[in-house]
Design a protein around this motif. Sequence first.
Motif, PDB file in Angstrom:
ATOM      1  N   ALA A 228       0.831  -1.207   0.000  1.00  0.00           N
ATOM      2  CA  ALA A 228       0.000   0.000   0.000  1.00  0.00           C
ATOM      3  C   ALA A 228       0.865   1.256   0.000  1.00  0.00           C
ATOM      4  O   ALA A 228       0.596   2.212  -0.744  1.00  0.00           O
ATOM      5  N   ILE A 229       1.911   1.258   0.825  1.00  0.00           N
ATOM      6  CA  ILE A 229       2.814   2.408   0.876  1.00  0.00           C
ATOM      7  C   ILE A 229       3.505   2.607  -0.464  1.00  0.00           C
ATOM      8  O   ILE A 229       3.614   3.726  -0.980  1.00  0.00           O
ATOM      9  N   MET A 230       3.962   1.517  -1.059  1.00  0.00           N
ATOM     10  CA  MET A 230       4.672   1.586  -2.333  1.00  0.00           C
ATOM     11  C   MET A 230       3.765   2.123  -3.431  1.00  0.00           C
ATOM     12  O   MET A 230       4.151   3.016  -4.203  1.00  0.00           O
ATOM     13  N   ALA A 231       2.534   1.597  -3.528  1.00  0.00           N
ATOM     14  CA  ALA A 231       1.613   2.055  -4.566  1.00  0.00           C
ATOM     15  C   ALA A 231       1.278   3.526  -4.391  1.00  0.00           C
ATOM     16  O   ALA A 231       1.154   4.279  -5.362  1.00  0.00           O
TER      17      ALA A 231
ATOM     18  N   ARG B 238      -5.310   4.489   0.523  1.00  0.00           N
ATOM     19  CA  ARG B 238      -6.447   3.750  -0.038  1.00  0.00           C
ATOM     20  C   ARG B 238      -6.719   4.079  -1.498  1.00  0.00           C
ATOM     21  O   ARG B 238      -7.094   3.200  -2.279  1.00  0.00           O
ATOM     22  N   ALA B 239      -6.504   5.316  -1.900  1.00  0.00           N
ATOM     23  CA  ALA B 239      -6.791   5.704  -3.285  1.00  0.00           C
ATOM     24  C   ALA B 239      -5.928   4.959  -4.292  1.00  0.00           C
ATOM     25  O   ALA B 239      -6.302   4.829  -5.465  1.00  0.00           O
TER      26      ALA B 239
ATOM     27  N   GLY C 260     -11.367  -3.283   1.524  1.00  0.00           N
ATOM     28  CA  GLY C 260     -11.666  -1.974   0.959  1.00  0.00           C
ATOM     29  C   GLY C 260     -13.114  -1.838   0.564  1.00  0.00           C
ATOM     30  O   GLY C 260     -13.969  -2.648   0.916  1.00  0.00           O
ATOM     31  N   GLU C 261     -13.410  -0.823  -0.236  1.00  0.00           N
ATOM     32  CA  GLU C 261     -14.782  -0.516  -0.611  1.00  0.00           C
ATOM     33  C   GLU C 261     -15.404  -1.616  -1.444  1.00  0.00           C
ATOM     34  O   GLU C 261     -16.593  -1.904  -1.342  1.00  0.00           O
ATOM     35  N   ALA C 262     -14.593  -2.266  -2.316  1.00  0.00           N
ATOM     36  CA  ALA C 262     -15.144  -3.322  -3.144  1.00  0.00           C
ATOM     37  C   ALA C 262     -15.669  -4.469  -2.299  1.00  0.00           C
ATOM     38  O   ALA C 262     -16.686  -5.076  -2.587  1.00  0.00           O
ATOM     39  N   ALA C 263     -14.936  -4.782  -1.197  1.00  0.00           N
ATOM     40  CA  ALA C 263     -15.381  -5.844  -0.309  1.00  0.00           C
ATOM     41  C   ALA C 263     -16.686  -5.471   0.365  1.00  0.00           C
ATOM     42  O   ALA C 263     -17.570  -6.301   0.543  1.00  0.00           O
TER      43      ALA C 263
END
Length: 227
Positions: A21-24, A112-113, A128-131
Motif C-alpha cells: 500500500a505504501i509503495m503504490a 487507499r486511493a 476496501g470498498e469493493a469488499a
Amino acid sequence: MQVIRPVGREAAAKKYDMLSAIMAHALAGDQNLQRLVLRLMSLITTRYNWQRNELTMGQREIARLWCVDERTVKREMARLRAMGWLLVKRPGARGRVSVLALDLERIMLDTRAAWGNIGEDYILRVGGEAAAETAPSTVVPFRRPDVLVAGQGVWGRAQALLAAEDRPLYDAWIACLADGGLHEGCQILIAPSRFHATYLRTHILPRLRTALLRADPTVTALRIETG
C-alpha cells in the motif's frame, strides 16, 4: 476498512500488504513523496519491530542509512509525524533515542486511493470498498445528505478531510461536533454529551488531530469539551 495488524499466523502476508500500500501510494505521487516513502520503507525493513510497533534509531544512524545529513533527517521525520504516519511512543531522553511507532490505520487510510493500482484482489483482501459492496449485509443504512455541510475556518477544512476519508464514521461521531474556537494553537471542539466526548478521546482522537494539523499546521493541541 480492516486495519492491518501484522501479528499471528498471517503476519508475513499482512506486512507485505502494508508495504504494498505504501509503495503504490508513492508511485502514484511525485518524486518528493516517492523519496520520502522510500526512506520510510528503509527504516521499516531495517529497524522496525512489527510485534511491538516500535522504531528505535538515532538521527545519526538514520542519516548514515539515508546517505544525508542530520538536518535532512530532522526535516523528513517531521514530515512523517505531520502526516500522522509516525507517532512518538516515548520521547528521547539523555543518552536514549526516541521510540517511534507507525499509525497503521492512518497509513492505510492515506494510501487507499492507490489500492486499485495493485489489483481488485488486494482491495478485497484488505477490506476496501469493493469488499463492502460485495459482502451481504442486514444493516439498514440511515439516510444522509449527499452534500457535506461543513463549518468555516480550520475546523471546517478538517471536517471536509475527515468526511472524505470515512463518511460513515464522520456522520456518526464527528458531524455533530461544534467548533469551540481556536485559542493559542489549541482547537476546542464541543461534543453533545459526556459519553460522546469520551468515545472520541478513546477511539478517534488521532484522526481528529491529524485532520486539524493538515488543515492548519499551527494547531498544536486539541481539547474536547461537552456542551
